[in-house]
Write a protein that holds these residues in place. Structure first.
Motif, PDB file in Angstrom:
ATOM      1  N   SER B 170       0.781  -1.295  -0.028  1.00 35.42           N
ATOM      2  CA  SER B 170       0.144  -0.016  -0.112  1.00 35.42           C
ATOM      3  C   SER B 170       1.004   1.171   0.004  1.00 35.42           C
ATOM      4  N   GLU B 193      -8.176  -3.037  -2.298  1.00 36.33           N
ATOM      5  CA  GLU B 193      -7.625  -3.823  -1.506  1.00 36.33           C
ATOM      6  C   GLU B 193      -8.084  -4.212  -0.122  1.00 36.33           C
ATOM      7  N   HIS B 194      -9.115  -3.036   0.263  1.00 35.59           N
ATOM      8  CA  HIS B 194      -9.779  -3.362   1.458  1.00 35.59           C
ATOM      9  C   HIS B 194     -10.872  -4.288   1.435  1.00 35.59           C
ATOM     10  N   LEU B 279      -7.381   3.763   5.960  1.00 32.64           N
ATOM     11  CA  LEU B 279      -8.020   2.647   4.947  1.00 32.64           C
ATOM     12  C   LEU B 279      -6.680   1.622   4.722  1.00 32.64           C
ATOM     13  N   ASN B 282      -5.817  -0.624   7.660  1.00 37.03           N
ATOM     14  CA  ASN B 282      -6.917  -1.414   7.954  1.00 37.03           C
ATOM     15  C   ASN B 282      -6.995  -2.561   7.125  1.00 37.03           C
ATOM     16  N   ARG B 283      -6.103  -2.631   6.127  1.00 36.55           N
ATOM     17  CA  ARG B 283      -6.223  -3.829   5.314  1.00 36.55           C
ATOM     18  C   ARG B 283      -6.068  -5.289   5.755  1.00 36.55           C
ATOM     19  N   ARG B 284      -6.548  -6.162   5.393  1.00 38.03           N
ATOM     20  CA  ARG B 284      -6.907  -7.601   5.634  1.00 38.03           C
ATOM     21  C   ARG B 284      -5.366  -8.096   6.281  1.00 38.03           C
TER      22      ARG B 284
END
Lengths: 343, 534
Positions: B170, B193-194, B279, B282-284
């Protein structure tokens, strides 16, 4: 349980060997599996048949690669600089050319042409050399990527390919080879190395490695009826004879020969698939498939426009002077019910 | 996880190698040293994209290192036939069970490793054109990038597939907010991506349906009937309007993010940055990714920065973060340990900072630690008066140049924190001089308390020798004289005692130092200060 995880299946035509490979591969979803075979045609068939059995896609755990893609990309290229001393030296594969015969093995031109493409006769040799120089890194890398490698049509592998097979046998990767020496037609290369292990000689090669590979003959044909099996078996008296599981009777079953004059009528009556020796063969204007290409396929009936030597053999059954047993074997065993030759 | 990067001929870097920390990497360095370039290079090698477009399209002569370009041109002029410079960025990954496809020795080291590389080199397809091109060397000013091709490969030497690539980055570039055709591609990619793959499919399907429904709407149908009616005027075929539902026009290019009902691009820059960074953070977790953050402090108020930095610290525990910054605050808060000071060829890592020092800077995060890090040489002083006097002494000794003109930074440090700064200076091997009072202690006593630092040759402690003169002011009076100082300060104190009282008085202290600093007259400075600025 044997201490190794290697299996060589020597199977007659119609014994569903490719099917076996596909089912085994689909049946190990928690393993990373490679299926490789020499010809594009067979590779295409394998992918199609996997897709048909698996929602139209090839599952993520299965990779299907052509033999040379596997050799060049996964065996020769990763550690090439052990030999070339230059990372990224190797470009691609030179499938057509051959090195100058007197080149010394220490020079780059032993393996590479001036475009830095690797000669096809040398790829396996190069991969084994690099593996040796790096203390086994080539194989160690493969072990990291794949748990099991299936090689279909193993009889096409010749020369230094066998050395690579030896390394694979000694690895942690499970190796399953399937093939039929009687269907030897398109070898992967023309190197003179291990000439004695070509064709039926491959069986001797396996025999010598009994300690690290289990040999499993498959003698049942789901495809051909017993008459066709017997005709084909007669071409290879040293191989185990084939038992037919096809007992269906159609009224025109077995091996036949017809004169050219009868071709039109025969085609109208039986609607056979037409096979020919090569593209120069006169097939009376009928659309035909080359025998070489037909390998791996099943048809109800075949009408074969063969080389003249085949007709001679048909008449005198003299194996001594008959050179193209493999092609005849393949042509005849495409058929479930009848294989007919045009005189 | 990225273990190491090697760069050849890309922008500021002609030959660069840097090893990364597993977790946080705070990248600092002078302006123009290539902080942004480093993040850009990591992103480029992981995605093969530059500015959101394939590298091959973005390749220009200006991306080539200027020294490499000059060397190449010089050889051409000299009549040699040099190989045109190549750009190579190699990223080395930590090995795990799933990286075998990227393993091999096709990298700049030639050793077995797992990684990816992007490489721009002269394409053999253009040999003839190239030979024409170099036939007049005098006319060549730049690398002929138009004859180059770009390869994106694993160290196996084979092309990259999504299957083989273990981490996706990212890239949060807060300094440049790029707006392209409505929605920000950057935000799009973060949103994309989220979402998990199923949600992504759902979104594009709904979007497509909506577009298809448009054509079925009565008013649109009526319009299309009308358009069809004029058939024959220009062509025999019938004309109608529909929305393009082909691949090219997917939701990413037309949906706009709203923040509290306001289109994203109209929200303040600071807010946009914060949102993007959050954001991305917070990505997986399963996308074991690399987060690249460029100068998070830009456009942010102090309180927002505080919140954001806290989030970065918390969310990135199991992620690898590369963050470039100009802010001491960010550095102090995220931990001096993670600092990487960039140079043209590598990065100097600070190593293990003592825990209490780490804590100290995290708590008192206002300290300008970056000045210490970036200066060529520092002089640490213990108050504003000392700072002024040291500066003046320096100018007197160095033809009127301020210390900062020579890369020497005079940093005012509260007495007790000398050791905290020295902990850092020691790790960075930064030439440092401490100028401090003897506070009435005998010669050598103050120096002794710094013995753990002075083992390093580049750390020196400068203290007035005579315990009779406890602090700066009596030392100055001692080295100079009452008459001169009275003149400079505009005072008429009759005794040394009265003058020292005046100078030390906390209401006058700084003014006194300022007068001396600004004075046209030069005084004789205390010996320990003269030593410190030598």
């Amino acid at each position: 349980m044997p201490s190794h995880n290697n299996l060589a299946i020597i199977a007659a035509a119609g014994s569903r060997k490719t099917e076996y490979v596909i089912d085994k591969a689909l049946g190990m979803p928690d393993k990373n599996v490679l299926i490789t075979t020499y010809t594009n045609e067979n590779q295409r068939q394998i992918i199609e048949r996997i897709q048909a059995k698996s929602n139209g896609t090839v599952p993520a755990h299965i990779t299907v690669l052509g033999w040379f893609t596997f050799l060049v990309n996964e065996c020769a290229r990763p550690y090439q600089n052990a030999f070339t001393l230059k990372p990224g030296y190797m470009k691609s594969l030179n499938f057509i050319g051959e090195r100058y015969r007197l080149t010394s093995k220490n020079s780059l031109s032993y393996f590479f042409d001036k475009n830095r493409d690797i000669y096809r006769n040398g790829v396996s040799d190069f991969a084994c050399d690099v593996n040796q120089i790096t203390g086994g890194k080539v194989i160690a890398r493969l072990e990291q990527i794949w748990d099991h490698i299936f090689i279909d049509e193993v009889q096409d592998l010749v020369g230094f390919d066998l050395d690579l097979l030896d390394r694979l046998f000694d690895s942690t990767i499970g190796i399953t080879l399937v093939g039929d020496p009687r269907q030897y037609m398109v070898p992967t290369n023309t190197a003179s190395k291990y000439k004695k292990y070509k064709k039926e000689g491959l069986l001797d090669w396996f025999e010598e490695r009994k300690a690290k590979v289990t040999i499993e003959p498959r003698v049942q044909s789901h495809r051909c009826n017993q008459t066709i099996c017997d005709f084909a078996d007669a071409l290879f008296p040293n191989m185990p004879s084939t038992e037919s599981l096809n007992t269906e009777v159609t009224g025109h079953d077995g091996i036949f020969i017809i004169p050219r004059a009868d071709v039109a009528a025969y085609v109208a009556t039986y609607k056979p698939t037409i096979l020919r020796e090569n593209k120069n063969t006169d097939t009376e204007g009928l659309a035909a498939i080359n025998i070489g290409v037909s390998k791996g396929s099943t048809y109800d009936r075949v009408l074969i426009f063969p080389a003249s030597t085949v007709i001679q053999y048909y008449k005198n059954r003299d194996l001594e002077n008959f050179k193209s047993r493999e092609r005849l074997y393949v042509a005849a065993t495409r058929a479930r019910f009848s294989a007919t030759f045009v005189e | 996880m990225i273990e190491k990067i090697m760069i050849k001929n890309y922008r500021a870097y002609q030959d660069f190698t840097l090893e990364f920390n597993d977790g946080m990497n705070i990248i600092v360095g002078d302006n123009d040293i290539g902080k942004s370039t480093l993040l850009e290079a990591v992103n480029l090698a992981l995605t093969s994209k530059l500015n959101g477009r394939p590298f091959a399209f973005e390749l220009s002569p200006y991306l080539f290192n200027s020294i490499a370009t000059e060397e190449y041109l010089a050889k051409l002029i000299a009549g040699e036939k040099p190989t045109p410079p190549e750009i190579v960025i190699d990223l080395f990954f930590k090995e795990n069970g799933e990286t075998g496809l990227l393993k091999g020795s096709n990298n700049l080291t030639g050793n077995d490793a797992v990684g990816v590389r992007i490489k721009a080199s002269m394409s053999s397809d253009y040999t003839v054109e190239y030979e024409n091109f170099i036939s007049e060397p005098a006319k060549i000013k730049l690398v002929p990038a138009e004859y180059y091709s770009v390869e994106w490969l694993g160290f196996s030497g084979n092309g990259i597939t999504m299957k083989s690539l273990p981490s996706s980055p990212s890239f949060i570039d807060a300094s440049a907010i790029k707006l392209q055709s409505g929605a920000d591609y950057h935000l799009q990619s973060i949103i994309k991506e989220h979402l998990d793959p199923k949600e992504r499919v759902e979104l594009s399907r709904t979007y497509r349906n909506t577009r298809e429904e448009f054509a079925d709407h009565d008013s649109v149908k009526a319009i299309n009937v009308k358009l069809g009616g004029s058939q024959g005027d220009v062509s025999d075929r019938s004309l109608s309007l529909a929305i393009d539902i082909s691949q090219r026009y997917t939701w990413e290019s037309s949906l706009v993010a709203h923040l509290d009902g306001m289109p994203f691009q109209y929200v303040g820059n600071g807010e946009q940055n914060t949102l993007k960074i959050l954001l991305a953070l917070n990505r997986r977790a399963e996308d074991s990714n690399v987060i690249l953050i460029e100068e998070p402090e830009n456009h942010l108020s102090f309180s927002t920065l505080n919140m954001l930095v806290a989030k970065i610290a918390k969310k990135c525990i199991d992620k690898q973060v590369l963050i470039s910054t100009h802010s001491s605050y960010v550095l102090n808060k995220l931990g001096m340990d993670s600092l990487i000071l960039l140079t043209r060829t590598t990065g100097i890592r600070i190593g293990q900072v003592p825990n209490e020092t780490q804590d100290y800077f995290m708590k008192l995060s206002g300290y300008d630690t970056l000045r210490l890090v970036l200066a060529k040489k520092v002089i640490l002083v213990e108050g504003p008066s000392d700072e002024l006097i040291v500066q003046r002494a320096y100018m007197d000794a160095h033809a009127g140049r301020l210390p900062i003109d020579d890369g020497v930074d005079v940093i005012n440090v509260r007495g007790l924190s000398f050791k905290r700064f020295l902990d850092i200076a020691k790790l960075l091997k930064k030439p440092s001089r401490v100028v401090t009072d003897n506070d009435g202690k005998p010669d050598g006593a103050v120096e002794a308390t710094y013995s753990e630092y002075t083992t390093e040759p580049m750390i020196e402690i400068h203290v007035g020798k005579d315990p009779l003169y406890k602090t700066l002011e009596p030392q100055i009076l001692h080295s100079s004289n009452r008459e001169t100082l009275n003149r400079i300060l505009g005072t008429t104190h009759a005794t040394d005692e009265l003058l020292v009282e005046h100078m030390k008085n906390k209401n006058n202290k700084t003014t006194v130092a300022l007068r001396i600093f600004e004075s046209a007259e030069t005084i004789t400075m205390p010996e320990y200060i003269v030593d410190a600025i030598a």
